[in-house]
Design an enzyme around this catalytic site. Structure first.
Site, PDB file in Angstrom:
ATOM      1  N   GLY A  12       0.816  -1.216   0.000  1.00  0.00           N
ATOM      2  CA  GLY A  12       0.000   0.000   0.000  1.00  0.00           C
ATOM      3  C   GLY A  12       0.844   1.258   0.000  1.00  0.00           C
ATOM      4  CB  SER A 170      -5.586   1.589  13.799  1.00  0.00           C
ATOM      5  OG  SER A 170      -6.347   2.712  14.191  1.00  0.00           O
ATOM      6  CE1 TYR A 183      -8.781   1.066   9.343  1.00  0.00           C
ATOM      7  CE2 TYR A 183      -8.870   1.832  11.611  1.00  0.00           C
ATOM      8  CZ  TYR A 183      -8.208   1.758  10.396  1.00  0.00           C
ATOM      9  OH  TYR A 183      -6.989   2.368  10.250  1.00  0.00           O
TER      10      TYR A 183
HETATM   11  P1  NAP Z   1      -4.058   5.706   2.106  1.00  0.00           P
HETATM   12  O1  NAP Z   1      -3.392   7.006   1.863  1.00  0.00           O
HETATM   13  O2  NAP Z   1      -5.401   5.472   1.543  1.00  0.00           O
HETATM   14  O3  NAP Z   1      -3.054   4.542   1.645  1.00  0.00           O
HETATM   15  C1  NAP Z   1      -3.427   3.190   1.619  1.00  0.00           C
HETATM   16  C2  NAP Z   1      -2.856   2.577   0.345  1.00  0.00           C
HETATM   17  O4  NAP Z   1      -3.155   1.154   0.337  1.00  0.00           O
HETATM   18  C3  NAP Z   1      -3.522   3.163  -0.908  1.00  0.00           C
HETATM   19  O5  NAP Z   1      -2.549   3.464  -1.886  1.00  0.00           O
HETATM   20  C4  NAP Z   1      -4.446   2.038  -1.334  1.00  0.00           C
HETATM   21  O6  NAP Z   1      -4.763   2.050  -2.701  1.00  0.00           O
HETATM   22  C5  NAP Z   1      -3.626   0.834  -0.966  1.00  0.00           C
HETATM   23  N1  NAP Z   1      -4.431  -0.385  -0.944  1.00  0.00           N
HETATM   24  C6  NAP Z   1      -5.751  -0.496  -0.621  1.00  0.00           C
HETATM   25  N2  NAP Z   1      -6.148  -1.762  -0.742  1.00  0.00           N
HETATM   26  C7  NAP Z   1      -5.075  -2.469  -1.158  1.00  0.00           C
HETATM   27  C8  NAP Z   1      -4.881  -3.830  -1.467  1.00  0.00           C
HETATM   28  N3  NAP Z   1      -5.882  -4.717  -1.375  1.00  0.00           N
HETATM   29  N4  NAP Z   1      -3.653  -4.234  -1.874  1.00  0.00           N
HETATM   30  C9  NAP Z   1      -2.634  -3.341  -1.994  1.00  0.00           C
HETATM   31  N5  NAP Z   1      -2.778  -2.042  -1.712  1.00  0.00           N
HETATM   32  C10 NAP Z   1      -3.981  -1.597  -1.305  1.00  0.00           C
HETATM   33  O7  NAP Z   1      -4.226   5.447   3.660  1.00  0.00           O
HETATM   34  P2  NAP Z   1      -3.196   5.589   4.890  1.00  0.00           P
HETATM   35  O8  NAP Z   1      -3.865   6.462   5.880  1.00  0.00           O
HETATM   36  O9  NAP Z   1      -1.831   5.899   4.445  1.00  0.00           O
HETATM   37  O10 NAP Z   1      -3.271   4.106   5.474  1.00  0.00           O
HETATM   38  C11 NAP Z   1      -2.138   3.238   5.585  1.00  0.00           C
HETATM   39  C12 NAP Z   1      -2.357   2.290   6.753  1.00  0.00           C
HETATM   40  O11 NAP Z   1      -2.392   3.049   7.959  1.00  0.00           O
HETATM   41  C13 NAP Z   1      -3.696   1.533   6.684  1.00  0.00           C
HETATM   42  O12 NAP Z   1      -3.490   0.203   7.092  1.00  0.00           O
HETATM   43  C14 NAP Z   1      -4.567   2.289   7.658  1.00  0.00           C
HETATM   44  O13 NAP Z   1      -5.602   1.496   8.164  1.00  0.00           O
HETATM   45  C15 NAP Z   1      -3.540   2.681   8.700  1.00  0.00           C
HETATM   46  N6  NAP Z   1      -3.927   3.793   9.570  1.00  0.00           N
HETATM   47  C16 NAP Z   1      -4.282   5.003   9.035  1.00  0.00           C
HETATM   48  C17 NAP Z   1      -4.647   6.029   9.895  1.00  0.00           C
HETATM   49  C18 NAP Z   1      -5.061   7.392   9.385  1.00  0.00           C
HETATM   50  O14 NAP Z   1      -5.588   8.209  10.180  1.00  0.00           O
HETATM   51  N7  NAP Z   1      -4.843   7.731   8.125  1.00  0.00           N
HETATM   52  C19 NAP Z   1      -4.640   5.818  11.286  1.00  0.00           C
HETATM   53  C20 NAP Z   1      -4.262   4.580  11.779  1.00  0.00           C
HETATM   54  C21 NAP Z   1      -3.897   3.571  10.914  1.00  0.00           C
HETATM   55  P3  NAP Z   1      -6.135   2.839  -3.125  1.00  0.00           P
HETATM   56  O15 NAP Z   1      -5.928   4.251  -2.773  1.00  0.00           O
HETATM   57  O16 NAP Z   1      -6.264   2.598  -4.571  1.00  0.00           O
HETATM   58  O17 NAP Z   1      -7.232   2.190  -2.315  1.00  0.00           O
END
Ligand code: NAP
Length: 276
Positions: A12, A170, A183
């Site tokens: 990701g 998370s 989630y």
């Molecule tokens: P993000 O900017 O949406 O990045 C997530 C990436 O994962 C996107 O490029 C997405 O592609 C890709 N992805 C989705 N489904 C996938 C799959 N099946 N196989 C491969 N890649 C895939 O979100 P982020 O906030 O950086 O999240 C990264 C991690 O941090 C996640 O696990 C999230 O749950 C965790 N997290 C985030 C937060 C927050 O506040 N942002 C807080 C705690 C934890 P698409 O965009 O095409 O879907």
């Protein structure tokens, strides 16, 4: 440089936290396989690495598909000949665009009711409305994806009795999340998996840890209304969300020898939101 000569796979990594981790690891000397479900965004992360991009490559795969994950690891093995670091980061938003609008509407109604000092009459009712498909997708990408990638990584790491696995959980796994129990369940499962696996593979010199970020400025949370953002921010002692690079710093610590005595643990960069 802290990761000189090490091969890493970040899932990701076309966006947000994964992208920041991939760039930071590359700058610290790692050879980085940049995964995303969208090949163009993975390629853009590699491009952004500048001179170090020669050691990197983009690899498209849906981590919720064990067949695609196996094919991805075949490429990693062929290109790098092994793997020292896996970051299970790929994730999907808690809810789709329609539900986001509904969450924003309910959040604003609830904030109004709280400020009026009365009882809450607007109920979240998210789980009773959740479809089988949304539940399975959440568990599929986060929990199944973490397992599928970890299983393949362990085969490469066991060959050299050396490795580091970092699972992105998370703060939702620690304190709960009122708007997305599915989630929270997926992230809680990742945390429990982290602990058990750390025990299992410690004798192979493979360390397994988790990061439990609080709110982070990424595309995933971009749909929050002004009011919902203000409300979540008011609960954070540091009164701001994290930048993705602040999570990358935690990942670098856990990937490097600086954390050589850490395994089966979690670090939570969350601005004080959860301190238990
Ligand atoms: P993000 O900017 O949406 O990045 C997530 C990436 O994962 C996107 O490029 C997405 O592609 C890709 N992805 C989705 N489904 C996938 C799959 N099946 N196989 C491969 N890649 C895939 O979100 P982020 O906030 O950086 O999240 C990264 C991690 O941090 C996640 O696990 C999230 O749950 C965790 N997290 C985030 C937060 C927050 O506040 N942002 C807080 C705690 C934890 P698409 O965009 O095409 O879907």
């Amino acid at each position: 440089m802290k990761l000189e000569g090490r091969a890493a796979l970040i899932t990701g990594a076309g966006s947000g936290i994964g992208r920041a981790i991939a760039l930071r690891f590359a700058a610290e000397g790692a050879s980085v396989a940049v995964n995303d479900i969208v090949s163009e965004t993975a390629a853009k992360t590699v491009e952004a690495m500048g001179a170090t991009r020669e050691r990197a490559f983009a690899v498209q795969a849906d981590v919720s598909s064990s067949a695609e994950v196996k094919a991805m690891f075949a490429q990693v093995s062929e290109r790098f000949g092994g793997l020292e670091i896996l970051v299970n980061n790929a994730g999907v938003a808690e809810f789709g665009p329609d539900q986001t609008a509904e969450v924003n509407r309910k959040a604003e109604a609830r904030i109004g009711e709280m400020m009026a000092g009365g009882p809450l009459r607007t109920h979240w009712d998210m789980t009773q409305e959740l479809s089988d498909a949304d539940w399975h997708r959440m568990i599929g990408v986060h929990l199944n994806g973490t397992f599928f990638c970890t299983r393949e990584a362990l085969k490469l790491m066991s060959a050299r009795n050396r490795g580091v696995i970092i699972n992105i959980s998370s703060v939702a796994a620690l304190r709960g999340i009122e708007i997305a129990a599915h989630y929270g369940a997926a992230k809680g499962g990742i945390l429990a998996f982290t602990r058990s696996l750390a025990h299992e593979v410690a004798s192979r010199n493979i360390r397994v840890n988790a990061i439990c970020p609080g709110w982070v400025e990424t595309a995933m949370t971009g749909g929050f209304s002004f009011m919902l953002r203000a409300f979540t921010t008011s609960q954070i002692p540091m009164r701001r969300w994290a930048e993705p690079d602040e999570i990358a710093g935690t990942a670098l610590f856990l990937a490097s020898d600086d954390s050589s005595y850490f395994t089966g643990q979690w670090l939570s960069p969350n601005g004080g939101l959860f301190t238990g």
